[in-house]
Each structure stands twice: as structure tokens, then as C-alpha cells.
Design a protein around this motif. Structure first.
Motif, PDB file in Angstrom:
ATOM      1  N   PRO A   1       0.788  -1.226   0.067  1.00 51.16           N
ATOM      2  CA  PRO A   1       0.011   0.128   0.068  1.00 51.16           C
ATOM      3  C   PRO A   1       0.938   1.340  -0.097  1.00 51.16           C
ATOM      4  O   PRO A   1       0.512   2.255  -0.633  1.00 51.16           O
ATOM      5  CB  PRO A   1      -1.023  -0.114   1.317  1.00 51.16           C
ATOM      6  N   ASP A   2       2.043   1.220   0.501  1.00 49.04           N
ATOM      7  CA  ASP A   2       2.778   2.478   0.618  1.00 49.04           C
ATOM      8  C   ASP A   2       3.277   2.935  -0.617  1.00 49.04           C
ATOM      9  O   ASP A   2       3.935   3.993  -0.692  1.00 49.04           O
ATOM     10  CB  ASP A   2       3.933   2.134   1.673  1.00 49.04           C
ATOM     11  N   ASN A   3       3.395   1.835  -1.679  1.00 43.18           N
ATOM     12  CA  ASN A   3       4.140   2.360  -2.725  1.00 43.18           C
ATOM     13  C   ASN A   3       2.947   2.640  -3.943  1.00 43.18           C
ATOM     14  O   ASN A   3       3.156   2.947  -5.082  1.00 43.18           O
ATOM     15  CB  ASN A   3       4.711   0.819  -3.469  1.00 43.18           C
ATOM     16  N   ASN A   4       1.655   2.947  -3.204  1.00 42.95           N
ATOM     17  CA  ASN A   4       0.534   3.421  -4.126  1.00 42.95           C
ATOM     18  C   ASN A   4       0.526   5.051  -3.458  1.00 42.95           C
ATOM     19  O   ASN A   4      -0.095   4.872  -2.347  1.00 42.95           O
ATOM     20  CB  ASN A   4      -0.668   2.599  -3.971  1.00 42.95           C
ATOM     21  N   TYR A   5       0.662   5.732  -4.243  1.00 44.01           N
ATOM     22  CA  TYR A   5       0.782   7.254  -3.703  1.00 44.01           C
ATOM     23  C   TYR A   5      -0.316   7.837  -3.947  1.00 44.01           C
ATOM     24  O   TYR A   5      -0.922   7.970  -5.222  1.00 44.01           O
ATOM     25  CB  TYR A   5       2.026   8.029  -4.201  1.00 44.01           C
ATOM     26  N   THR A   6      -1.106   8.567  -2.785  1.00 39.80           N
ATOM     27  CA  THR A   6      -2.430   9.336  -3.149  1.00 39.80           C
ATOM     28  C   THR A   6      -2.111  10.444  -3.789  1.00 39.80           C
ATOM     29  O   THR A   6      -1.334  11.379  -3.603  1.00 39.80           O
ATOM     30  CB  THR A   6      -2.953   9.572  -1.660  1.00 39.80           C
ATOM     31  N   LEU A   7      -2.873  10.669  -4.804  1.00 42.50           N
ATOM     32  CA  LEU A   7      -2.865  11.927  -5.800  1.00 42.50           C
ATOM     33  C   LEU A   7      -4.122  12.899  -5.332  1.00 42.50           C
ATOM     34  O   LEU A   7      -3.946  14.134  -5.238  1.00 42.50           O
ATOM     35  CB  LEU A   7      -2.972  11.622  -7.136  1.00 42.50           C
ATOM     36  N   VAL A   8      -5.217  12.232  -5.360  1.00 40.91           N
ATOM     37  CA  VAL A   8      -6.160  13.171  -4.791  1.00 40.91           C
ATOM     38  C   VAL A   8      -7.141  12.326  -3.966  1.00 40.91           C
ATOM     39  O   VAL A   8      -7.409  11.245  -3.922  1.00 40.91           O
ATOM     40  CB  VAL A   8      -7.370  13.355  -6.179  1.00 40.91           C
ATOM     41  N   LEU A   9      -7.597  12.965  -2.800  1.00 46.01           N
ATOM     42  CA  LEU A   9      -8.402  12.487  -1.844  1.00 46.01           C
ATOM     43  C   LEU A   9      -9.548  13.566  -1.575  1.00 46.01           C
ATOM     44  O   LEU A   9      -9.151  14.830  -1.118  1.00 46.01           O
ATOM     45  CB  LEU A   9      -7.713  12.111  -0.627  1.00 46.01           C
ATOM     46  N   TYR A  10     -11.046  13.255  -1.402  1.00 48.78           N
ATOM     47  CA  TYR A  10     -11.734  14.233  -1.283  1.00 48.78           C
ATOM     48  C   TYR A  10     -13.217  13.530  -0.778  1.00 48.78           C
ATOM     49  O   TYR A  10     -13.387  12.326  -0.729  1.00 48.78           O
ATOM     50  CB  TYR A  10     -12.358  15.052  -2.381  1.00 48.78           C
TER      51      TYR A  10
ATOM     52  N   PHE B   1       4.344  -7.278 -17.835  1.00 52.10           N
ATOM     53  CA  PHE B   1       3.961  -6.972 -16.519  1.00 52.10           C
ATOM     54  C   PHE B   1       3.061  -8.110 -16.120  1.00 52.10           C
ATOM     55  O   PHE B   1       3.381  -8.381 -14.661  1.00 52.10           O
ATOM     56  CB  PHE B   1       3.290  -5.617 -16.301  1.00 52.10           C
ATOM     57  N   GLY B   2       2.319  -8.747 -16.548  1.00 57.35           N
ATOM     58  CA  GLY B   2       1.587  -9.910 -16.072  1.00 57.35           C
ATOM     59  C   GLY B   2       0.286  -9.109 -15.475  1.00 57.35           C
ATOM     60  O   GLY B   2       0.286  -7.866 -15.024  1.00 57.35           O
ATOM     61  N   LEU B   3      -0.783  -9.803 -15.460  1.00 60.93           N
ATOM     62  CA  LEU B   3      -1.999  -9.231 -14.972  1.00 60.93           C
ATOM     63  C   LEU B   3      -2.193  -8.790 -13.407  1.00 60.93           C
ATOM     64  O   LEU B   3      -2.764  -7.804 -13.045  1.00 60.93           O
ATOM     65  CB  LEU B   3      -3.373 -10.379 -15.318  1.00 60.93           C
ATOM     66  N   THR B   4      -1.071  -9.637 -12.774  1.00 61.91           N
ATOM     67  CA  THR B   4      -1.020  -9.351 -11.437  1.00 61.91           C
ATOM     68  C   THR B   4      -0.587  -7.920 -11.181  1.00 61.91           C
ATOM     69  O   THR B   4      -0.728  -7.241 -10.098  1.00 61.91           O
ATOM     70  CB  THR B   4      -0.245 -10.232 -10.692  1.00 61.91           C
ATOM     71  N   ALA B   5      -0.050  -7.241 -12.082  1.00 63.97           N
ATOM     72  CA  ALA B   5       0.505  -5.903 -11.905  1.00 63.97           C
ATOM     73  C   ALA B   5      -0.431  -4.997 -11.829  1.00 63.97           C
ATOM     74  O   ALA B   5      -0.428  -3.815 -11.410  1.00 63.97           O
ATOM     75  CB  ALA B   5       1.496  -5.507 -12.913  1.00 63.97           C
ATOM     76  N   PHE B   6      -1.738  -5.221 -12.313  1.00 66.13           N
ATOM     77  CA  PHE B   6      -2.853  -4.364 -12.275  1.00 66.13           C
ATOM     78  C   PHE B   6      -4.107  -4.748 -11.079  1.00 66.13           C
ATOM     79  O   PHE B   6      -5.097  -4.140 -11.278  1.00 66.13           O
ATOM     80  CB  PHE B   6      -3.567  -4.454 -13.746  1.00 66.13           C
ATOM     81  N   LEU B   7      -3.495  -5.324 -10.117  1.00 65.18           N
ATOM     82  CA  LEU B   7      -4.383  -5.899  -8.962  1.00 65.18           C
ATOM     83  C   LEU B   7      -4.483  -4.714  -8.382  1.00 65.18           C
ATOM     84  O   LEU B   7      -3.562  -4.075  -8.010  1.00 65.18           O
ATOM     85  CB  LEU B   7      -3.638  -7.223  -8.442  1.00 65.18           C
ATOM     86  N   CYS B   8      -5.837  -4.524  -7.816  1.00 64.76           N
ATOM     87  CA  CYS B   8      -6.149  -3.354  -6.996  1.00 64.76           C
ATOM     88  C   CYS B   8      -6.301  -3.593  -5.489  1.00 64.76           C
ATOM     89  O   CYS B   8      -6.634  -2.781  -4.793  1.00 64.76           O
ATOM     90  CB  CYS B   8      -7.298  -2.805  -7.530  1.00 64.76           C
ATOM     91  N   SER B   9      -5.677  -4.688  -4.999  1.00 65.70           N
ATOM     92  CA  SER B   9      -5.539  -5.079  -3.683  1.00 65.70           C
ATOM     93  C   SER B   9      -5.005  -4.007  -2.795  1.00 65.70           C
ATOM     94  O   SER B   9      -5.460  -3.870  -1.491  1.00 65.70           O
ATOM     95  CB  SER B   9      -5.408  -6.723  -3.425  1.00 65.70           C
ATOM     96  N   ALA B  10      -3.936  -3.704  -3.277  1.00 70.15           N
ATOM     97  CA  ALA B  10      -3.117  -2.801  -2.585  1.00 70.15           C
ATOM     98  C   ALA B  10      -3.853  -1.167  -2.232  1.00 70.15           C
ATOM     99  O   ALA B  10      -3.787  -0.887  -1.424  1.00 70.15           O
ATOM    100  CB  ALA B  10      -1.687  -2.411  -3.022  1.00 70.15           C
ATOM    101  N   VAL B  11      -4.517  -1.253  -3.351  1.00 72.27           N
ATOM    102  CA  VAL B  11      -5.299   0.241  -3.411  1.00 72.27           C
ATOM    103  C   VAL B  11      -6.461   0.012  -2.217  1.00 72.27           C
ATOM    104  O   VAL B  11      -6.536   0.861  -1.308  1.00 72.27           O
ATOM    105  CB  VAL B  11      -5.960   0.456  -4.752  1.00 72.27           C
ATOM    106  N   GLU B  12      -7.200  -0.922  -2.318  1.00 76.05           N
ATOM    107  CA  GLU B  12      -8.298  -1.156  -1.356  1.00 76.05           C
ATOM    108  C   GLU B  12      -7.546  -1.154   0.217  1.00 76.05           C
ATOM    109  O   GLU B  12      -8.104  -0.820   1.055  1.00 76.05           O
ATOM    110  CB  GLU B  12      -8.883  -2.424  -1.779  1.00 76.05           C
ATOM    111  N   LYS B  13      -6.332  -1.975   0.261  1.00 79.02           N
ATOM    112  CA  LYS B  13      -5.678  -2.202   1.455  1.00 79.02           C
ATOM    113  C   LYS B  13      -5.286  -0.466   1.992  1.00 79.02           C
ATOM    114  O   LYS B  13      -5.509  -0.349   3.206  1.00 79.02           O
ATOM    115  CB  LYS B  13      -4.388  -2.940   1.657  1.00 79.02           C
ATOM    116  N   LYS B  14      -4.762   0.327   1.117  1.00 78.71           N
ATOM    117  CA  LYS B  14      -4.759   1.406   1.450  1.00 78.71           C
ATOM    118  C   LYS B  14      -5.917   2.420   1.919  1.00 78.71           C
ATOM    119  O   LYS B  14      -5.858   3.252   2.746  1.00 78.71           O
ATOM    120  CB  LYS B  14      -3.930   2.434   0.286  1.00 78.71           C
ATOM    121  N   ASN B  15      -7.046   1.889   1.131  1.00 77.35           N
ATOM    122  CA  ASN B  15      -8.401   2.697   1.482  1.00 77.35           C
ATOM    123  C   ASN B  15      -8.644   2.308   2.934  1.00 77.35           C
ATOM    124  O   ASN B  15      -9.144   3.396   3.719  1.00 77.35           O
ATOM    125  CB  ASN B  15      -9.288   1.887   0.609  1.00 77.35           C
ATOM    126  N   HIS B  16      -8.444   1.174   3.319  1.00 73.67           N
ATOM    127  CA  HIS B  16      -8.807   0.458   4.698  1.00 73.67           C
ATOM    128  C   HIS B  16      -7.831   1.223   5.835  1.00 73.67           C
ATOM    129  O   HIS B  16      -8.361   1.714   6.830  1.00 73.67           O
ATOM    130  CB  HIS B  16      -8.487  -0.812   4.868  1.00 73.67           C
TER     131      HIS B  16
END
Length: 415
Positions: free
Chosen positions: A71-80, A362-377
Motif C-alpha cells: 500500500p505504501d507504494n501506491n501514492y495518493t494523488l487526490v482524496l476528497y 508486466f502480467g495481470l497481477t501488476a494491475f491488481l487493486c488489492s493494495a489500493v483497497e488496503k490503502k483505503n482501509h
């Protein structure tokens, strides 16, 4: 942006790149010989509380394949604060859209460093993707973001990505299903990649619903099969229960997370649930075939041709017709109807193989959004633990979102 959506916050993507690119070079993830920055944009909405909703847009570098799911490698650009809607996203993303257009055209000039060409990608769940693409929801007649498929053709297995972003951007109102101009029009449509996690989750949901329909057809006394399911869940050590909704009296049950759904797909003993062993075996074979497809999606060695063939075979099994005469001993009941095919099944059968071929490096796993959802949590937890939740005196009040972004920045510095 504040006038349009309230106390939101954003960071310039160029500022984030100026911060992380030197770190990635230092760690050997990026080298001047790498040449291109592969930037993936993702987004998601969430319920923070009963009356509070947040929408988050993030970026990550696909160059760092080993760190994508942190999650820490997914950087927040916009949050509202607010709900996922086209208008609110359009207002909030205006600076980001401008920056991405410039990056796509001119690349990124690192301060005191190298010039990097940029290639952009997008991945999210279906709802967020359809909003950003300006297409109708998944239940519309023309539902697919990538092809011209309609609900009448949803069982077709030969559809390909036959739209282009330039066509959508210039003539969206002439393309079936599209109702607004895409927000990230600078990202080619083949780089809008489906999230394998949501493909898995939504199809397992449908398989579970259809299995329950089979049980209802087999016996009218639902207490019998409910008790069997609860016993099987206990065996698998999965917390699960049924209940009746107060207003409608409809039967509801626990919504399970991905790991539990995968465990059920692989280990659930359907023979212990069904009176008909033959039907249990039919369903089990269908589940096993889908589990094989899920494993293939995660394997970078899988070819598009292999996956497409196996996905077609699975859909044929899903739609297998009945054989023989219902009143004779040789009768074999078929599986499910065309109406039971969902948009995610359409994507699995028609487009996943294409994405495997297009993005094989890259493989499809590179586009997995579980880290984004974890960051959300993690940000929801941060909202309740580390902010004043927009409290204090009105004149000295600091937006909770700004507090959250400041906390995130401090974590980056500490790292």
C-alpha cells in the motif's frame, strides 16, 4: 476544487515523481537505461462512516513489479469527501488530467536528473472504471468498456477490444453505452486493464448464488441445506451466517473476503450439501475449472491463446444444455442459462486473454487493486485514530483529509 467538492486535498504527480524517482534509482529499481516510466492510475470510493464517504485516486510505478502490492507504494494523488460520481471526479481531477496529458506528450524531466518518457495505465473496479470512462453501468444494454457487446450477445466468445480512446474522446455520444467524455482520455483503451481480483470476486459471487438456487430447487425446506452449509463453513473455519432482512424478509448471508472465497472455491464439499451427488459433482467441476482459470490469470507464463481456449471451454460448461428426456433415466440436467452470464464473465472469456498478451511483460497481477483497497482501509483507520474528523473551532479547523495526507507524507519521509 475546494469550492466544488469541499475539504479535499491533492498532490501534483510531478512532485511525487521528483520525490520517488531518485529513491527508485538508488534502490536499483530504475536505471537511466530503463528509459520509460510506467505509471498506473487507480481509484476507489469508500464509506468512512454512516454519513462520510471518501474518494481516492492513486498512482504507482509498474517498473517496481515486486513492490506493487505494498500500500505504501501506491501514492495518493487526490482524496476528497463525497460519493463516486462523474461530476465530482471531473472537478477534483482537473489538475491531474492536465498533468497526465503533459506527461504523456512530453515525458517527465527529473529535477537535476534524467528525461523519462512516460506510458500511462489505468486499473480499478468496474464502477470506478466506468465512471472515469464515461460509460453506463454494468447492468446497461451496452455494458462493455472495451467492445461493442450488448446484453443480447453476452454469451459470445469472439469479441475483441474494438474501440479506441481517440474515437471515444471525439465521438462518445455516437458510441453505444458511452454518455460522457472519458476523464483519462490520454490513456489508450488497451491500457485500461481489468482487475483480476474483482473478476475473481464477482464471478465467485455469481457461482455461489447459482449454487444456492440449485439447493432451493432441490428442496423447499431451506433449513436443511442452510444447516449443512453452516456445518461446512465451520469445518473450513470460515465465519458465516444467514439472516432475514427486516423489511423484505429476504434471505441474506455474510459477505466474505477474497481469501475465504478462494478457500470455498477449492475446498468446499458440495457433496455434503446436495442430496443429488450427480448435481454436486457437476457444480464442483465447474468451480474447479474456474479456479484453474484464476491460477492461469496469475501466472506470467500463461499465453493468451491458452487462456482464451480454457475460458471458452469453461463458459461452454457453464451454459451446458440438458441431455436426454426429463422423464427418462438417461436425463442429465444442464447447468445455467445465458441470462446467468454476467459482464465479468464476458470480460473473463473475451478480454482477459487479450490483456495477457498485450501486457505480458508486466502480467495481470501488476494491475491488481488489492493494495489500493488496503490503502483505503488504512486511511479509514487513520481518519478515526489520527485526525480530529473535521472537529475543533471553525476558524482553526483543519480538514481531516489534509491531516491524513500530511500523515502519509511524514511516513514517506521516515521510510
Amino acid at each position: 476544487m475546494l469550492e466544488s467538492i469541499g475539504k479535499g486535498g491533492q498532490r501534483r504527480i510531478t512532485n511525487i515523481l521528483n520525490y520517488i524517482v531518485p529513491l527508485y534509482i538508488e534502490r536499483g529499481i530504475l536505471t537511466p537505461e530503463t528509459l520509460t516510466l510506467y505509471i498506473r492510475i487507480s481509484g476507489d470510493g469508500r464509506n468512512v462512516g454512516r454519513k462520510v464517504k471518501h474518494v481516492m485516486v492513486t498512482m504507482t510505478l509498474l517498473n517496481d513489479l515486486n513492490g506493487l502490492q505494498k500500500p505504501d507504494n501506491n501514492y495518493t494523488l487526490v482524496l476528497y469527501p463525497g460519493a463516486e460520481s462523474y461530476e465530482s471526479l471531473k472537478n477534483a481531477l482537473t489538475p491531474l488530467i492536465s498533468d497526465l496529458s503533459i506527461l504523456k506528450e512530453k515525458g517527465f524531466d527529473q529535477i537535476g536528473g534524467n528525461h523519462w518518457p512516460v506510458e500511462l495505465f489505468f486499473s480499478s473496479d468496474w464502477k470506478f472504471l466506468s465512471i472515469c470512462l464515461g460509460i453506463k453501468a454494468a447492468n446497461a444494454q451496452h455494458f462493455c468498456p472495451w467492445c461493442d457487446c450488448s446484453k443480447d450477445e453476452i454469451n459470445t466468445t469472439t469479441k475483441t477490444i474494438n474501440k479506441s480512446m481517440d474515437e471515444i474522446k471525439d465521438n462518445y455520444n455516437q458510441i453505444n453505452g458511452h454518455i460522457k467524455k472519458p476523464l483519462f482520455y490520454m490513456i489508450p483503451l488497451q491500457n485500461w486493464v481489468c482487475d483480476e481480483l474483482h473478476v475473481f470476486l464477482r464471478i465467485t459471487d455469481r457461482l455461489w448464488e447459482l449454487m444456492l438456487s440449485d439447493l432451493r430447487r432441490e428442496t423447499t425446506n431451506e433449513e436443511i441445506w442452510k444447516e449443512k452449509i453452516l456445518l461446512e463453513m465451520q469445518r473450513l473455519k470460515i465465519t458465516f451466517q444467514f439472516w432475514r432482512e427486516k423489511n423484505s424478509n429476504n434471505l441474506s448471508y455474510t459477505s466474505l473476503m477474497g481469501p475465504d472465497k478462494l478457500k470455498i472455491l477449492k475446498e468446499f464439499n458440495l457433496i455434503a450439501i446436495f442430496q443429488s451427488t450427480e448435481r454436486a459433482i457437476q457444480i464442483q467441476e465447474l468451480w474447479n475449472q474456474f479456479n484453474e482459470l484464476y491460477i492461469l490469470m496469475q501466472n506470467m507464463q500463461t499465453t493468451g491463446e491458452t487462456f482464451h481456449y480454457k475460458a471458452q471451454t469453461w463458459l461452454n460448461a457453464f451454459l451446458a444444455p440438458s441431455k436426454g428426456h426429463p422423464n427418462r433415466s438417461n436425463f442429465v440436467r444442464g447447468m445455467y442459462r445465458i441470462q446467468d452470464v454476467t459482464p465479468y464473465i464476458h470480460v473473463l472469456v473475451n478480454h482477459v486473454a487479450e490483456f495477457i498478451e498485450i501486457h505480458h511483460e508486466f502480467g495481470l497481477t501488476a494491475f491488481l487493486c488489492s493494495a489500493v483497497e488496503k490503502k483505503n482501509h488504512m486511511q479509514v483507520c487513520l481518519y478515526f485514530r489520527n485526525t480530529l474528523k473535521d472537529g475543533e473551532h471553525e476558524n482553526s479547523r483543519k480538514s481531516a483529509i489534509v491531516e491524513m495526507l500530511e500523515h502519509e507524507i511524514s511516513n514517506y519521509i521516515l521510510r
